[in-house]
Structures are given as C-alpha cells and as structure tokens.
Design a protein around this motif. Sequence first.
Motif, PDB file in Angstrom:
ATOM      1  N   ALA A 514       0.817  -1.214   0.000  1.00 33.89           N
ATOM      2  CA  ALA A 514       0.000   0.000   0.000  1.00 33.89           C
ATOM      3  C   ALA A 514       0.848   1.261   0.000  1.00 33.89           C
ATOM      4  O   ALA A 514       0.339   2.355  -0.240  1.00 33.89           O
ATOM      5  N   LEU A 515       2.141   1.133   0.249  1.00 26.02           N
ATOM      6  CA  LEU A 515       3.034   2.291   0.138  1.00 26.02           C
ATOM      7  C   LEU A 515       3.065   2.842  -1.279  1.00 26.02           C
ATOM      8  O   LEU A 515       3.482   3.972  -1.500  1.00 26.02           O
ATOM      9  N   ASN A 516       2.613   2.049  -2.239  1.00 24.80           N
ATOM     10  CA  ASN A 516       2.503   2.539  -3.624  1.00 24.80           C
ATOM     11  C   ASN A 516       1.199   3.283  -3.867  1.00 24.80           C
ATOM     12  O   ASN A 516       1.027   3.906  -4.915  1.00 24.80           O
ATOM     13  N   SER A 517       0.259   3.213  -2.909  1.00 27.63           N
ATOM     14  CA  SER A 517      -1.029   3.888  -3.072  1.00 27.63           C
ATOM     15  C   SER A 517      -0.962   5.355  -2.683  1.00 27.63           C
ATOM     16  O   SER A 517      -1.743   6.173  -3.175  1.00 27.63           O
ATOM     17  N   VAL A 518      -0.088   5.681  -1.735  1.00 30.82           N
ATOM     18  CA  VAL A 518       0.042   7.050  -1.234  1.00 30.82           C
ATOM     19  C   VAL A 518       1.528   7.380  -1.106  1.00 30.82           C
ATOM     20  O   VAL A 518       2.371   6.484  -1.000  1.00 30.82           O
ATOM     21  N   ASP A 519       1.839   8.662  -1.087  1.00 38.55           N
ATOM     22  CA  ASP A 519       3.227   9.095  -0.975  1.00 38.55           C
ATOM     23  C   ASP A 519       3.472   9.680   0.412  1.00 38.55           C
ATOM     24  O   ASP A 519       3.207  10.860   0.658  1.00 38.55           O
ATOM     25  N   LEU A 554      11.928  -4.702   5.473  1.00 35.71           N
ATOM     26  CA  LEU A 554      10.938  -4.998   4.424  1.00 35.71           C
ATOM     27  C   LEU A 554      11.127  -6.412   3.878  1.00 35.71           C
ATOM     28  O   LEU A 554      12.230  -6.772   3.457  1.00 35.71           O
ATOM     29  N   PRO A 555      10.065  -7.216   3.832  1.00 35.11           N
ATOM     30  CA  PRO A 555      10.177  -8.565   3.278  1.00 35.11           C
ATOM     31  C   PRO A 555       9.943  -8.620   1.764  1.00 35.11           C
ATOM     32  O   PRO A 555      10.104  -9.675   1.159  1.00 35.11           O
ATOM     33  N   VAL A 556       9.543  -7.489   1.183  1.00 32.02           N
ATOM     34  CA  VAL A 556       9.271  -7.421  -0.257  1.00 32.02           C
ATOM     35  C   VAL A 556       9.813  -6.103  -0.801  1.00 32.02           C
ATOM     36  O   VAL A 556      10.005  -5.140  -0.059  1.00 32.02           O
ATOM     37  N   THR A 557      10.037  -6.093  -2.093  1.00 33.30           N
ATOM     38  CA  THR A 557      10.413  -4.848  -2.761  1.00 33.30           C
ATOM     39  C   THR A 557       9.138  -4.120  -3.171  1.00 33.30           C
ATOM     40  O   THR A 557       8.278  -4.696  -3.840  1.00 33.30           O
ATOM     41  N   ILE A 558       9.033  -2.855  -2.749  1.00 34.93           N
ATOM     42  CA  ILE A 558       7.843  -2.052  -3.011  1.00 34.93           C
ATOM     43  C   ILE A 558       8.041  -1.176  -4.240  1.00 34.93           C
ATOM     44  O   ILE A 558       7.145  -1.001  -5.063  1.00 34.93           O
ATOM     45  N   SER A 559       9.221  -0.607  -4.338  1.00 36.90           N
ATOM     46  CA  SER A 559       9.533   0.318  -5.434  1.00 36.90           C
ATOM     47  C   SER A 559      11.044   0.395  -5.585  1.00 36.90           C
ATOM     48  O   SER A 559      11.787  -0.287  -4.860  1.00 36.90           O
ATOM     49  N   GLU A 560      11.494   1.250  -6.489  1.00 31.71           N
ATOM     50  CA  GLU A 560      12.927   1.407  -6.708  1.00 31.71           C
ATOM     51  C   GLU A 560      13.636   1.898  -5.452  1.00 31.71           C
ATOM     52  O   GLU A 560      14.802   1.588  -5.210  1.00 31.71           O
ATOM     53  N   ASN A 561      12.907   2.658  -4.631  1.00 31.76           N
ATOM     54  CA  ASN A 561      13.509   3.236  -3.429  1.00 31.76           C
ATOM     55  C   ASN A 561      13.192   2.480  -2.145  1.00 31.76           C
ATOM     56  O   ASN A 561      13.700   2.827  -1.079  1.00 31.76           O
ATOM     57  N   LEU A 562      12.328   1.476  -2.233  1.00 32.81           N
ATOM     58  CA  LEU A 562      11.966   0.684  -1.057  1.00 32.81           C
ATOM     59  C   LEU A 562      12.119  -0.793  -1.429  1.00 32.81           C
ATOM     60  O   LEU A 562      11.232  -1.385  -2.037  1.00 32.81           O
ATOM     61  N   LYS A 563      13.263  -1.366  -1.036  1.00 38.53           N
ATOM     62  CA  LYS A 563      13.589  -2.714  -1.482  1.00 38.53           C
ATOM     63  C   LYS A 563      13.598  -3.710  -0.327  1.00 38.53           C
ATOM     64  O   LYS A 563      13.683  -3.336   0.847  1.00 38.53           O
ATOM     65  N   ASN A 564      13.491  -4.981  -0.688  1.00 34.08           N
ATOM     66  CA  ASN A 564      13.561  -6.060   0.282  1.00 34.08           C
ATOM     67  C   ASN A 564      14.803  -5.865   1.161  1.00 34.08           C
ATOM     68  O   ASN A 564      15.903  -5.656   0.661  1.00 34.08           O
ATOM     69  N   GLY A 565      14.607  -5.918   2.471  1.00 30.12           N
ATOM     70  CA  GLY A 565      15.714  -5.759   3.406  1.00 30.12           C
ATOM     71  C   GLY A 565      15.885  -4.349   3.926  1.00 30.12           C
ATOM     72  O   GLY A 565      16.667  -4.112   4.852  1.00 30.12           O
TER      73      GLY A 565
END
Length: 568
Positions: A514-519, A554-565
């Motif tokens: 959901a971090l991709n839904s809002v900034d 983070l257990p998943v990659t959300i975006s280019e700036n929010l990655k697994n780990g």
Amino acid sequence: MIKKLFCIGLLSIMLISAGFAQNKPNFINFINQKHAWVDSVFNTLTPKQRIAQLFLVRAHTNLGQKYIDSVKQVIEKEQLGGLVVFQGGPVRHANMFNEYQKVSKVPLLITFDGEWGLGMRMPDSTISYPYQMTLGAIQNNNMLYEMGRQVARDFQRIGMHFNFAPVVDINNNSKNPVINFRSFGDDKYKVTAKAKAYMDGMVQGGILASLKHFPGHGDTDVDSHHDLPQLKFDKTRLDSLELYPFQELIKDGAPSVMVAHMNIPALDATPNIPSSISKKVVTDLLRKELGFQGLTVTDAMDMNGVKKYFPRGEADVMAIEAGHDLLEVSENSGRAIDLILKEIRNGRISQASVDARVKKVLAAKLWLGLNQPKVVNTNNLYQDLNTPSAQSLVQRIADAAVTLLKSERGLKRFDPKRSTSIVSVGIDKAQDFEKGLALQLSDFEQFFIKGNETEEQLKELMKESKDNRQIILVIHDNRSRPRSELELNDATKEFVDKIAGRRTISIMLTNPYALNSVDVMRSSSVLLGYQNDFFMQKAVLKALLKQIKPEGKLPVTISENLKNGDGI
C-alpha cells in the motif's frame, strides 16, 4: 501451597508432552514402513471405505445444527478419512469433533487452515498470530519456531492434528489477489528459512504441517478460488525460483505438500489442466524428481480453479490418478468414491497404488497417536486457547516486525508535550493506536478521514490539522484481508500526499504494498506496521513512544527506493 503444586504439575505435563513430541519418530520414514495397527485397521475396511480414507470433508459450526448433523450423516455413511475445519467457535468445534469421532470406524484426521493460528477461522475466540508477510519482517526466526510450537499446542488442545501451513509461495507479484500478505516475502532464501522455522515448530510440537501451494502460487494475478490461473514460465524459471522452497524443505523432512490449482504448460501441456490433478506435476515432478515421500494433498476440490474444466467428479478421479494421498473438500465425496472404485475396476487406477496410499494415511494417523483416540475436554478450553504466554508471544512478534522506513530524526523529535494533530485515515473513530496515544498527549486534536470525503471537506481538515506543532498521520486498513491498494478516493490520496510533510510522522497499518497507493515518504519518519490488528497498533505506538526500537526489515520490494531488506 495448592497453587504452587498445581503450577509444578502443569509444568511437568508440558515438559512430558514436549519431550514426547520431540521423541516422535521421523514422520517420512514412519509412514513408509509397515505397522501392525495399520494392517489390522486396513483389513477391516471395505473397498469403498478404503478409498474414503483419502477424503477430507468440510466441517463448520457456524452454519447451524442442521449443517453439523448433515456432515455427521455423511461421515457415518461413507466413513471418510477426516475433516477440513472452517468457521465456528472452539467449544462448538470440540463438541463436533467428539460427536464425529464417535461415528467413525477409523479415527478422523482433523485438518485446518491455520496460517496465522486458530484465529484464521475463529478470530473472535482464539489467538491470531501475525500474517506471514508481517513475520517476513522479523529478523529472529526463532520466534517463528516458538509460534509453531504454540500453534501445535493449540491444535492438540482443541483436538486437531494437521495444519495446512506454512505458505512457501514467493510473492513476487504485488498484484497477487490470493497469496500476497499470506507469503513471507519475495526472497526465496528468506521465505525458505522462515517456513522451516514455523514448520519445525509445529512438527516438533506433535502436529503435521503442509507446504503450500505447490509448485508456487506467488506470481499469479488470478485467484484459483474463482478461476484457473496460468503460469507461463519455463521450467528453468520454476526450478530457480518457485520450486526452491519446496526442494529445500522436502530435504528437511516436510511431512506434507499441498498442490495448487494452476495451469502450467511448461509442466503439463494438457489444455486447462490444473497442477493439482496432473500426474506430471504430482507424480513425475513432486514424487520422482523432487523425491517427496510424505503426504500430498490437493487444494480444495470445490474451487473453480479445478472444477471449472473437470466437473461432475472427474477432477476427483484425476486427483487420485495423479497420485494424491488426500483430497480436500470434494464437491460430492460419495459420487467421487463410486467413480474411483469404478475406475479401479476398469484398470484406469491401480488398486495396489490406492491401497498403499490408504496405508500411508493410516500410518500418519498412527504417528499422531490416533490409535488411542481421546475425547476433547471442553472445560477451560477458551482459557487454554488464550493463555497469557501465547498473547505475550503475539505482542513480542509484532514488536519485532515494526519497520522504520525513513529517518529516526522525526521519532527522536516527537514530544508528547507539544500540541499534536492525530490524523487517522481509513477509520471514523478511535482504535487502539489513537486511544493509547491520546493517553500520552497533553494537547492534541483528533481528525478522522474515512476515505470518501470531498476535496472541500479535506481542505478544511488540512487547515485545522496544520495548526498544531506536530502531526501524526496514521493510515489504517480495516479489511480482514488487506490488499495491495488502499480503498481511498483520489481526494483523500492527494490529502495524504500533502500532509505527509516535514512535521509529520507517518504510520502505515497496512499491507506493505500500500506504500505505492500514497506518498508518505516526504514525512520526517515513516513507520510500517504491516496490518491493522490491535497488536500491531500497540507495537507501532511503542515505537513512536521510544519504548522499543524498530528492528523489522521490508520482506518485499515495493519500489525502486523501497527494497527487500530496507529498514533503519
């Protein structure tokens, strides 16, 4: 003195049961050996009753006594192998199990989808552990082992034997409608390690666990409850990613594997064939190539993913033909048993193969101790399933999962004595986080945004909320199955983007995607809580108040700036 003796006695019982569970023989070796009890039971069964041992029937206690009685009649008539337990209450369930066991010639194998414990089907009366995606954020996998042991205790206390967990699907598709938050993440090594810890805890606690959903349901965009998903990847990709956790955990002694309803042309080119009823998947790949000798079980046979193209019992026949040991929730078990018996007589299905599988299921029951059936005692059942130690474990896990995605600076600057705006999105009244925070603040205003407000309404709220020196923006997802997209209108999303500024600490009690839904990443600090349950609300509040240090990643990659780990 009496209380002290009771505590010592209870501890002794727990230690004895723990020792018994740990001293059980290796499950895979055990079910592939001869046993006198298995042979003696097998010899009392008619040909139909032997086939019936491979079937698990749906059981509920929330649909009324008429439904409970109807299932009892089916069990008594067909002498099925076991149950798949769905919604209801623990005492009602225990009473139902006792009644069903009375009419069963062979003790029933009682199974359950408990990915996050008994609360997955009984959320109002039993403990729910965090979702697997939340567990994916934890850095100490020993906590997952501890959770597995506690889940095993709960299962045994209520009279169940087999948990269809853990999910080992690698969720590398953020739009996945059916796995998603049920996965440990998108890194195959981390998924495998966490699944092993959870699996080992359950098996060493004395129940069976099942890896699912073979050969990997993490990169689908169709829910197999409603239709047949298709995986168009080649075998090389499947070997390197989807199959990896299964390969490794089979080596580590996984007792069972559940096979999903997916169409995978690289494994079986038969048009529209689900993997669950494909001999090339169940026997050739899982049994022969991967060397699995435990129990195979289908995903539910009443799902559209399997019955759409193979209706009227043909899917059940094909599941047996494919090599399965257990069929979960046939649409019509009586019809299926008759069809299978007919195909054995016609030579389509081998009698020896079916007999071997029946004996394997009976051996599993022997390993579980069902040769000495026990009546479930309902005295203090609710209390025993909601112990302080289990509740404490839930909170410790939640605390360990909280992830700081941006800057400690905002958290360090947070001061309960300053005037504060609490802006809560996705709810219309205070929940645990808001109530707890309000007790700590000396000067605050509370604002609620449901997510369907107009632009004009939100402009007024923006003005009022900016009057205070610090802003706590908390986004809730109240849905019982949190999805990747937040259900907020465009005006609300724009409001969130604007208010998430330098004075704001943003808290997400949502699916991480959901971090991709809002900034919210413009905020001074961003805390991720993964789900909206009370234990996560308490955990992020403790992080905000500096009572715990966020240690999740983070257990998943959300975006280019929010990655697994990622996580500070």
